[in-house]
Scaffold this motif. Structure first.
Motif: not given
Lengths: 385, 385
Positions: B127-129, B237-238, B262-265, B271-272
């Motif tokens: 899931v995500g934005a 959560v991407i 959670a995927v870091p960015g 957005m991260s």
């Protein structure tokens, strides 16, 4: 130049040892364990049996000359007991035993006007890849400036990439920065960073365990990393491949009981893999901004970073039934209360009461043909998200 | 179509309740707590006192018609006790009480050929934005394809951005994907995703708690999120802003005892920020690749992700003194053993022994004028960094 309770003999002995004994020499740790520096130096001079290993360099050692050479380069030799000596380094006595690697250095060659002890009372190490990305370089400079603005001294290794960006960020913010080198403080390594190193020596400090003139080697870089970790309250890894000197510094920080932080980056970037590894497998604190770093390197419970929050809107706090009623009010074309009640799944009297409340909150407006959203309210069927 | 021990009356009652009772209706949870669905439906039909709240919608409710309408759209209504019912949803009974939000749905409207229960035996939510970056979109598609390749069903919300990229990634890998909607399964929301939703219904499943024809509302999105969290082993959560529906889904996953990842960015990307918040403050697992996600959503101690490691080189395993000797050997211009011994800080006999060892390892070569590095060995004074 240097003050404290140390006699000239002690300083000369330690300067000599810094020339003769390689940082990270396991044999030296074993042979000299617990002996005072003067005693070690004396035994070496006397050619005591079992110390042949150090004879080659001893022949060329000349601590008086090294101290003069340092002075000529604007450097001093700071030793334990001096007012300027940072006691944080004591942690290496135990950490050195744990890892069978270099312990407390015999002394530190220091170039620059600032007082070393004072400079590291509030200090953070920013380290990372030489071959960093522009993202890493940008983040290093931003974090460094921000920390410097908060009175934190930035410690790094004077290398290309993240190190250089970190030093530059602190200088740009007129903050203090310390480059800890794996060579002599008078040696410009890497060459292309010589202007930067001069600037650091001017406004901050250039520090090394090795005497003037020494060149860096692989093992000297690894031994140097322990100093960066020990004199700071925390080490922040900004970008690092999974095989990286920055992870070695992080390992030293762990062994010294310092906080390890890692800045995340794109999972598609090889340069952030080391940072993510530290978080996943070695419990490093995720550092996303200056406040995160200050919190994690401050005494527990102080300087807490404010959690990132968007401002709440009035609709965040509505009772769910009020929200349901609001959801059922058309955006453009007014609807009567009966139709809104059916959409919301509420009985008519309740719906009418809620519509009045929503109107009081200026979220909806009444028209001759019914209710509609107030113009400024965003469409509730397009939720955040 | 649907099989199991349920009579038609039970199915009709639950279909009716899914039309009349809004997901997340606290008043309903309170009024109907513990009552069988048939009993609730009967009381509503009889107009029992205290149930006026639901009278408005009851007048229009027609479960037979809803079931026919669903069948016409290729959908079925699956209820507890059916072979296809996913028992994972039971967790919502307790989670619903904890949060005073919607509990177990009365049933699920399901469009698609796959068996729902079977599809979610190994399922992960991505899931995500909606307004994600191209980085987020890329990562969502890559992770989704990779998970699908490993037999994991991808569950998401059918929205723009991360959701759509996740669904598409699974479809591209010929994997199973499930879109859980906040509207009827026959409603294309958002409109521009209608081709994608049709494709998901064709190759995977489109699922909703709301009966055919219903439109999404803010509260319905929030209630829908609990289903995504409950039917999967973990929620990833991407990309998510700090104010995001994806964080709501993550919250449900926590309450359901599911793993949150959670995927870091980049820390520079708004957005991260939500992903980093989850890791910092809510103990989410940092997810950098498919293996991380499979490990974290598998029974403890199984499917462990291999830690990222670069291959070791022969010089990694050298004894420190051998390394020191190697460090002291010139890259280009050969040097005699005496000079190498002085540089390394070792006595001559030891140095000569080590030089022989290094030559045996083909790390250095002997020339008439002394020793130098073998051509293939990188300069040890440029360590990895």
């Amino acid at each position: 130049m240097t003050t404290g309770a140390n006699g000239d003999q002690e300083r000369l002995a330690r300067a000599g040892l810094s020339r003769v004994v390689e940082p990270g020499d396991l044999a030296a740790l074993k042979a000299f364990d617990g002996l005072p520096a003067l005693e070690i130096w004396d035994r070496l001079q006397r050619g005591a049996p079992g110390l042949e290993r150090w004879s080659t360099r001893l022949a060329d050692a000349n601590p008086e000359r090294d101290l003069e050479r340092a002075a000529a380069a604007g450097a001093r030799f700071v030793i334990p007991g001096d007012d300027e000596w940072p006691d944080q380094l004591d942690v290496l006595e135990e950490a050195g035993q744990l890892t069978r690697r270099a312990g407390v250095p015999y002394g530190l060659w220091v170039r620059g006007r600032a007082d070393l002890r004072h400079a590291v009372t509030r200090a953070v190490a920013l380290v990372g890849a030489r071959a960093c990305s522009s993202y890493g370089e940008h983040v290093a400079a931003e974090l460094s400036s921000g920390l410097a603005d908060n009175g934190v001294t930035i410690v790094s290794g004077g290398a290309f990439g993240i190190d250089a960006a970190a030093h530059r960020g602190a200088l740009a913010a007129s903050g203090l920065t310390i480059a800890v080198l794996a060579c002599g403080v008078d040696v410009s390594y890497p060459k292309r960073n010589s202007a930067l190193l001069s600037r650091i020596a001017e406004d901050g400090l250039v520090v090394a365990e090795l005497p003037p003139g020494c060149s860096p080697t692989k093992l000297r870089f690894l031994a140097r990393n322990r100093l960066i970790a020990a004199i700071t309250q925390g080490t922040v890894v900004i970008e690092a491949a999974v095989r990286s000197g920055a992870l070695n510094t992080a390992g030293w920080a762990e062994q010294c009981g310092r906080t390890v932080l890692a800045v995340p980056g794109p999972v598609t970037s090889r340069m952030s893999a080391g940072s993510h590894l530290l978080v996943r497998e070695r419990n490093a604190v995720l550092a996303t901004n200056v406040a995160d770093i200050i919190e994690a390197t401050s005494p527990f419970g102080t300087n807490l970073a404010p959690p990132p929050r968007a401002p709440q809107t009035v609709t965040d706090t509505l009772h769910p039934d009020l929200q349901r009623t609001l959801d059922a009010v058309p955006v453009h074309h007014p609807a009567p209360a009966t139709s809104i009640a059916a959409t919301a799944g509420l009985d008519l009297p309740t719906t009418e009461r809620y519509l009045q409340t929503l109107a009081t909150l200026t979220l909806i407006t009444q028209t001759p043909t019914g209710w509609r959203l107030a113009p400024s309210i965003p469409d509730p069927s397009s939720p955040s998200g």
